[in-house]
Design an enzyme around this catalytic site. Sequence first.
Site, PDB file in Angstrom:
ATOM      1  N   PHE A 168       0.294  39.430 124.416  1.00  0.00           N
ATOM      2  CA  PHE A 168      -0.317  38.746 125.562  1.00  0.00           C
ATOM      3  C   PHE A 168      -1.130  39.702 126.438  1.00  0.00           C
ATOM      4  CE2 PHE A 168       3.975  36.367 125.396  1.00  0.00           C
ATOM      5  CZ  PHE A 168       3.548  35.556 124.369  1.00  0.00           C
ATOM      6  N   THR A 170      -4.057  40.924 128.407  1.00  0.00           N
ATOM      7  CA  THR A 170      -5.265  40.360 129.004  1.00  0.00           C
ATOM      8  C   THR A 170      -6.474  41.246 128.739  1.00  0.00           C
ATOM      9  OG1 THR A 170      -3.971  39.310 130.746  1.00  0.00           O
ATOM     10  CG2 THR A 170      -6.318  39.606 131.167  1.00  0.00           C
ATOM     11  N   GLN A 350      -1.190  13.449 140.863  1.00  0.00           N
ATOM     12  CA  GLN A 350      -0.611  12.177 141.291  1.00  0.00           C
ATOM     13  C   GLN A 350      -1.557  11.422 142.227  1.00  0.00           C
ATOM     14  OE1 GLN A 350       2.126  11.523 139.784  1.00  0.00           O
ATOM     15  NE2 GLN A 350       2.738   9.582 140.695  1.00  0.00           N
ATOM     16  N   GLU A 377       3.122  39.015 135.602  1.00  0.00           N
ATOM     17  CA  GLU A 377       3.538  39.935 136.665  1.00  0.00           C
ATOM     18  C   GLU A 377       4.995  39.683 137.063  1.00  0.00           C
ATOM     19  OE1 GLU A 377       0.539  40.041 136.034  1.00  0.00           O
ATOM     20  OE2 GLU A 377      -0.742  40.977 137.535  1.00  0.00           O
ATOM     21  N   THR A 379       8.301  36.850 135.866  1.00  0.00           N
ATOM     22  CA  THR A 379       8.568  35.422 136.033  1.00  0.00           C
ATOM     23  C   THR A 379       9.218  35.136 137.385  1.00  0.00           C
ATOM     24  OG1 THR A 379      10.774  35.617 135.071  1.00  0.00           O
ATOM     25  CG2 THR A 379       8.956  35.195 133.540  1.00  0.00           C
TER      26      THR A 379
END
Length: 399
Positions: A168, A170, A350, A377, A379
């Site tokens: 993962f 970036t 909604q 950064e 959880t």
Amino acid sequence: MTTSSDPTAVPAASEVGDDDFADILAATRDFVRTKVIPRENEIMEADAIPGDLREQVAGMGLFGYAIPQEWGGLGLDLTQDVELAMELGYTCLALRSLFGTNNGIAGQVLVNYGTDTQKAAWLGRLASGEAVASFALTEPGAGSNPAGLRTKAVRDGDDWVITGGKRFITNAPMADLFITFARTREASRKDPGIAVFLVPADAHGVEVGPKDRKMGQEGAWTADVTFDGVRVPADALVGGSEEVGYRAAMMSLARGRVHIAGLAVGSARRALDESIAYAADATQGGTPIGDFQLVQAMLADMQTGVSSGEALVRDAARKYHTGQDRRIAPSVAKLHCTEMAGRVADLAVQVHGGTGYMREVPVERIYREVRLLRLYEGTSEIQRLIIGGGLIRQARARS
């Protein structure tokens, strides 16, 4: 070679005065709202930031907004950084991702811990946008807890040989430099055994996998990176010390958490603005839905979340910048603001009803994009552990 000054020291005044920063912020706001927002669907469909937008970003100095002026950047401090982040969060988060690692988790390792030689070699290129840096920390078995990483660096004569895999990462598909964390020694209670290296993307043995297919944030590229016996010289060791690695990771992540909190607030603000505009115009049975009290209640909850987030992220940035709190406050801001953005995005869908579930409607994209903010950064669960554990340690220290 000399290392940088202690990054935990109370900083001097910002390199950028209030008037100059106001101009930078206004230019960024105008760019986001007049140049980027009209092309959000184009970015989403192409899964890429158009080249002309990248050139404009570089021309504005945004590839180096948090890099000191000495090295070609704008020199914004964190209190200014978060104001910029709230503007950048107002549009698709892929734009910020394009230059975020140069200024944030990757670039700050060099700014705070690099030797003068290392800074001279890379920071000017990062600030101009000539080069892109990636923060190569996360692994399949070491995400929110960097102490568990398995990538190894072994000394071989005057070189280091790095072997392992990252996940993962970036900007990996476009990176020129990987700020790479690796284990150089066995961990102990007081020493995590982690060092950090500068690994050029074109070094022999570096392999970048295909772009990840993600739920959202189209145009923000991530990929796996493999280091297969990658040989780098001794001066690739950041700060010239094996002990820099873990401190650099923790510093970069803590600072990054405040920045991510600012992005979350910007995204939530956009979701709120879109919802207000929709509620004012859309009708149900001939009555604008904004006249319905339950819709007004949702808008009120959204506004309350955005307002609290703005105040909290500014407070956390101030505390980090002055050195008052660089551990609990960043985690508080990151936890609250990213969770808040998720709730606001949900309410925005909604308010829009079925329209909010349609692709190419801004709140649908925001709903998907902000979900990631609660993961990287560190959880939300990790932030709770940092906050709770920190409070207990503080209490024990006072007793």
